[in-house]
Design an enzyme around this catalytic site. Structure first.
Site, PDB file in Angstrom:
ATOM      1  N   GLY A 240       0.828  -1.203   0.000  1.00 21.17           N
ATOM      2  CA  GLY A 240       0.000   0.000   0.000  1.00 21.17           C
ATOM      3  C   GLY A 240       0.856   1.244   0.000  1.00 21.17           C
ATOM      4  CB  SER A 241      -0.053   4.695   0.763  1.00 22.50           C
ATOM      5  OG  SER A 241      -0.561   4.640   2.089  1.00 22.50           O
ATOM      6  CD  GLU A 243       1.278   8.862   1.988  1.00 20.46           C
ATOM      7  OE1 GLU A 243       0.883   7.757   1.522  1.00 20.46           O
ATOM      8  OE2 GLU A 243       1.842   9.724   1.272  1.00 20.46           O
ATOM      9  CD  GLU A 262       4.701  -3.895  -3.811  1.00 20.15           C
ATOM     10  OE1 GLU A 262       4.655  -2.656  -4.071  1.00 20.15           O
ATOM     11  OE2 GLU A 262       3.930  -4.723  -4.280  1.00 20.15           O
ATOM     12  CB  CYS A 296       3.062  -1.332  -6.804  1.00 15.56           C
ATOM     13  SG  CYS A 296       3.176  -3.032  -7.367  1.00 15.56           S
TER      14      CYS A 296
END
Ligand code: NAI
Ligand code: MG
Length: 495
Positions: A240-241, A243, A262, A296
Site C-alpha cells: 500500500g501507501s 503514509e 511493498e 505499484c
C-alpha cells in the site's frame, strides 16, 4: 436494469461477514458499510465494519489453529492442500474474475487473464512445502556436541491487502502460509474486499482447516490498525501507501513484529533512440495504463532520448487515444475506472499540479463524461516537457498519467532515474545489450525489465528498495520471511 445487475454472480449483494475460525460472524459492533462498483458508483454489497474486538477474535482463532492440529500436518499434506485450493480456485475462476471486475473495476478481459497467474502462484507455493527444514551444522565444539539448525513457521501473519489487485495480492500471503504452516488474518481494502471473501469460502470448501485463513473486513485506521498493533501477530505483510506503512512500522514496535512492506514507486522507464518503437510505444504506455495506472510498478517517469522525442510522443499520443475505456464487463474494454472518488480527486489534483508547474499536457487530462459520467473514469494522460523535480515526477499518482522526460545520454538518464525516493522497478528499451546492461546495473530498484514491462513470476520474487519497502514476495526469500531460525546445541554425553 444495467449490465451489472444481470451479470452479477449470486455472491455479489447482501451483507457479508468476517471469517474467523471457520465461522462467518458479524462485527461485534454490528456496524456495516457499503462497497461500490466504481464503474457505476453504486453500492453492490455491505461489508462488516471490523474493529479491534473483531481483529482480536480473529487473531485468537489464528493462534489456536497455529498451535493445534495444523501444526502436525506434514509437508506432503500441506502440498496436497495447496493443490486442492489451486483446483478449486481454477474451477471458480470466471466467477472470481467477475467479482473482482464488479468490485474494483478492472476490465474482465484482464481479470479473466489472471487465471494463469493464480495457477502459477499456487503451484509455486505447492512446491515449497519442504521449507521447514532440520539440518546438522558444523561446529568447533568438543566432539560430543552436535548442532542442529531448524527452520519453523513464524506463527500468525497479518496480511493487509490493497484494492488494486486483491484477488492475486492475497495469494502470495495465503500460499506462503499454507506452504510453511503459518496461519493468517487477512484485512482486505475497504474498497475491494469481495474477491477475498469469496476466495475464503472456496478455501474452506477445498479443505483449509478452520482458523488457518481468517478474514476481517473494515477500514484501514480501524481494522488495519488493530491488526498492525496486535501483540499476538508475529508478522505483517503489507502492500500500500508509504503514509500507511509509516503507521504500520510504528505500530509494529509493540511486539517487534516482522514486516514485509511493498510500497509502490515512481519507476523510471527509459527508451533509447535505438529501441524498437513498435514494441516500446505500447509496452511503455501499458506499463503505466494497465489497471488504469493503479499498479505499484507503473513506469510513470518515461525517459525518452531526445533524438526520438517527437516521433515517440506522436505515437504515444495516438496509442493513448486508441484505448477503449469503459465498464469492464464489456469484453472490448481495455481500461476501467479508478477505484473511488478519492482516487479520482487524487489523480485530478496531480494533473492540475502538472499544468501549474509547467509541464505540457499532450493528451487526456480529465474525467470522462457522457455514458461514463457516473463512474470514476479518467482519460489516459500524457505530459511532455516534464522535469524530474516536478511534483508529478516525484510522487506516486496511481492513475493513467505518464510524464515524458527527455534525456541525452546514459550517465544523465541513470542519474535522473535514481533521483527519486523510491526503488521498486524500472525499464529499458534498446537494441544494444551494452546499454541494457549498463542501465539495468545503474538503476537502484528491485526489478528491471529490458524490452518488456511488468512481467512477474512468483518463483522469481519481487520487492523494492529505498522507500519502496523491504522483504520479498515470491521466490525462496519470501518463504524465509514466514519462518524463524533456531539452533540446538546437543551435548550427546550428559554423564
Ligand atoms: P493505503 O495504504 O491506505 O491502503 C492499503 C491497505 O492499508 C488497505 O487495506 C487499507 O485499509 C489499509 N490501511 C489503511 N490505513 C491503515 C492503518 N493505519 N493501519 C493498517 N492498515 C491500514 O492506500 P490508499 O489510501 O488506499 O491509497 C493511497 C495511495 O497509496 C495510492 O494512491 C497509491 O499511491 C498508494 N497505493 C499503493 C499500492 C501498491 O500497490 N503499492 C496499493 C494501494 C495504494
Ligand atoms: Mg468496491
Amino acid at each position: 436494469m444495467t449490465a451489472t445487475d444481470t451479470t452479477s454472480p449470486a455472491f455479489v449483494g447482501g451483507s457479508k461477514r468476517h471469517l474467523m475460525g471457520g465461522q462467518w460472524r458479524a462485527s461485534v459492533s454490528g456496524l456495516e458499510f457499503d462497497t461500490e462498483n466504481p464503474s457505476t458508483a453504486r453500492a453492490i454489497a455491505r461489508l462488516a465494519r471490523g474493529g479491534a474486538a473483531d481483529v482480536d477474535l480473529a487473531v485468537k482463532e489464528a493462534r489456536r489453529a497455529f498451535e493445534g492440529e495444523w501444526s502436525r500436518w506434514t509437508p506432503y499434506q500441506r502440498q496436497r492442500l495447496i493443490l486442492h485450493v489451486h483446483d478449486q480456485l481454477e474451477k471458480h475462476f470466471d466467477e472470481l474474475a467477475l467479482i473482482e471486475t464488479l468490485d474494483m473495476g478492472a476490465p474482465l478481459a484482464g481479470t479473466k487473464g489472471l487465471k494463469d497467474r493464480m495457477s502459477k502462484t499456487l503451484l509455486f507455493y505447492a512446491s515449497q512445502t519442504n521449507a521447514c527444514t532440520t539440518e546438522t551444522l558444523s561446529n568447533s565444539l568438543p566432539g560430543t556436541y552436535m548442532t542442529l539448525g531448524h527452520k519453523a513457521p513464524i506463527g500468525v501473519v497479518g496480511g493487509i491487502v490493497p484494492w488494486n489487485a486483491p484477488l492475486i495480492g492475497q495469494l502470495w500471503i495465503i500460499g506462503a502460509a499454507l506452504a510453511t504452516g503459518c496461519t493468517v488474518v487477512l484485512k482486505p481494502a475497504e474498497d475491494a474486499s469481495l474477491s477475498i471473501l469469496r476466495t475464503a469460502e472456496l478455501l474452506l470448501e477445498a479443505g483449509v482447516p478452520p482458523g488457518v485463513i481468517n478474514v476481517v473486513t473494515g477500514y484501514g485506521p480501524e481494522a488495519g490498525a488493530a491488526l498492525a498493533e496486535h501483540r499476538d501477530v508475529d508478522r505483517i505483510a503489507f502492500t500500500g501507501s508509504i503514509e500507511t506503512a509509516r503507521q504500520i512500522v510504528a505500530a509494529s514496535a509493540v511486539n517487534v513484529k516482522r514486516l514485509q512492506l511493498e510500497l509502490g514507486g515512481k519507476s523510471p522507464d527509459i527508451v533509447f533512440a535505438d529501441a524498437n518503437l513498435d514494441l516500446a510505444v505500447p509496452g511503455a504506455a501499458m506499463g503505466v495504463y494497465t489497471n488504469s495506472g493503479q499498479v505499484c510498478v507503473a513506469g510513470s517517469r518515461l525517459f525518452v532520448q531526445r533524438a526520438i522525442q517527437r516521433e515517440f510522443v506522436d505515437r504515444l499520443k495516438e496509442f493513448s487515444r486508441s484505448l477503449r475505456i469503459g465498464n469492464g464487463l464489456d469484453p472490448q474494454v481495455q481500461l476501467g475506472p479508478l477505484i473511488s472518488q478519492r482516487q479520482l480527486d487524487r489523480v485530478t489534483k496531480y494533473v492540475d499540479l502538472g499544468n501549474r508547474e509547467g509541464a505540457r499536457l499532450a493528451v487526456g487530462g480529465g474525467r470522462l463524461g457522457g455514458d461514463l459520467a457516473q463512474g470514476y473514469f479518467f482519460e489516459p494522460t500524457v505530459f511532455t516537457d516534464v522535469r524530474n523535480d516536478m511534483t508529478i515526477a516525484r510522487e506516486e499518482i496511481f492513475g493513467p498519467v505518464i510524464s515524458v522526460i527527455p534525456f541525452d545520454d546514459i550517465d544523465e538518464v541513470i542519474r535522473l532515474a535514481n533521483d527519486t525516493p523510491y526503488g521498486l522497478a524500472g525499464g529499458v528499451w534498446t537494441r544494444s545489450a551494452a546499454t541494457a546492461h549498463l542501465v539495468s546495473r545503474g538503476i537502484k530498484a528491485g526489478t528491471i525489465w529490458v524490452n518488456s514491462y511488468g512481467l512477474l513470476d512468483p518463483a522469481v520474487g519481487f520487492g523494492g528498495c529505498k522507500m519502496s519497502g523491504y522483504g520479498w514476495k515470491g521466490g525462496a526469500e519470501h518463504i524465509e520471511g514466514f519462518l524463524y531460525r533456531k539452533v540446538v546445541y546437543m551435548n550427546l554425553t550428559p554423564d
